[in-house]
Motif scaffolding. Sequence first.
Motif: not given
Length: 99
Positions: A78-92
């Motif tokens: 679950l932590a890996a999925i949350i971290i992955g989603l953060y990196y996918v949807f973060r604004k750069t």
Amino acid sequence: MSLLVLGLLFIFETAAGWNYAGSTWPVYLLAAAFGLFELWLFGGRERGLLIPICVLSAVGGFFFAEHFLSFRGSFWPLAAIIIGLYYVFRKTNLEKPEE
């Protein structure tokens, strides 16, 4: 120094009859991180070396915490999925360099 850490681990495991090898395997990751940290500290302080140091330390620390705090396999996916989603949807903030 990382050889010292591994040597102490092997002395402990041999004295304990390798009964704790399932619990102490993250020490191998932490020993590599410690060796790389020494290379960074006494070598030239290259910033690129801090990335594998942090990754190995975080992974080793996480698996120690998972084992000793009894997350037991239900927390880290679950932590890996949350971290992955953060990196996918973060604004750069990609700005054009000034010419």
